[in-house]
Design an enzyme around this catalytic site. Sequence first.
Site, PDB file in Angstrom:
ATOM      1  N   PHE A   1       0.827  -1.199   0.000  1.00 27.66           N
ATOM      2  CA  PHE A   1       0.000   0.000   0.000  1.00 27.66           C
ATOM      3  C   PHE A   1       0.863   1.251   0.000  1.00 27.66           C
ATOM      4  O   PHE A   1       1.887   1.306   0.693  1.00 27.66           O
ATOM      5  CB  PHE A   1      -0.873   0.059   1.260  1.00 27.66           C
ATOM      6  CG  PHE A   1      -1.916  -1.012   1.347  1.00 27.66           C
ATOM      7  CD1 PHE A   1      -3.222  -0.774   0.941  1.00 27.66           C
ATOM      8  CD2 PHE A   1      -1.585  -2.272   1.833  1.00 27.66           C
ATOM      9  CE1 PHE A   1      -4.179  -1.762   1.019  1.00 27.66           C
ATOM     10  CE2 PHE A   1      -2.540  -3.277   1.905  1.00 27.66           C
ATOM     11  CZ  PHE A   1      -3.840  -3.021   1.494  1.00 27.66           C
ATOM     12  N   ASP A   2       0.415   2.255  -0.725  1.00 29.86           N
ATOM     13  CA  ASP A   2       0.820   3.608  -0.410  1.00 29.86           C
ATOM     14  C   ASP A   2       0.108   3.968   0.890  1.00 29.86           C
ATOM     15  O   ASP A   2      -0.963   3.433   1.187  1.00 29.86           O
ATOM     16  CB  ASP A   2       0.404   4.551  -1.533  1.00 29.86           C
ATOM     17  CG  ASP A   2       0.618   5.994  -1.154  1.00 29.86           C
ATOM     18  OD1 ASP A   2       1.763   6.360  -0.853  1.00 29.86           O
ATOM     19  OD2 ASP A   2      -0.371   6.743  -1.149  1.00 29.86           O
TER      20      ASP A   2
END
Length: 221
Positions: free
Chosen positions: A7-8
Amino acid sequence: MTRWATFDCFGTLVDWRHGIATGIELLFPGRGAELLEVYNRFEPQVQAEQPARRYREVLAESLRRTAAEAGLDLVPDDASVLGTGLPYWPVFADVRPALAGLRDAGWRLALLTNCDRDLIGETQRRLVVPIDAIVTAEDVGSYKPGHAHFSRFAESFDATRENWVHVAQSHFHDMVPAQALGIPRVWVNRHADPHDPAIADAVRPGLDDLVATVERVHAAR
């Protein structure tokens, strides 16, 4: 086989826009929403100019340029307001259930973030759900949309398109490099941005059905 969902963080899991706008509001009441859009133009420029610059300084320099363009007087020490407030930026309401659901489904979780180690450490406690690995801009000496975060993660954890799905909100910072590298990807288009959705393997407005989406993208790799 270990399956990874990366994930960002800021924009995807944490409300980056709210955090920036609220920090600006503290200094310039009533101007947060307006100056957020100005700030949003400067931050990628600052990151590109000096890729090894720490994110605290990126925040400060981007705020300085924002204030200068708006003709506002920024007290020197006040440039640190964004870095100081970042650990308290709000987590989106759909994040903790989605991350917990992925863990329950057997996925390991990682963050590939344009941030410093100390700042992401402070933020991680607010996610509550355990994170198995983190790659920061400080670790790789550059910022996305450069490929170094993805390359470091792949090398460190034997991640390939066979066992990896990347999930992020930013088309520019994450979807573009993930596509270039052939990484299966889910675009979390929280703000209905008008970018080309075909760049992603799946597009969702949030994380409410994340487990099913990630499983579907993984199966179609």
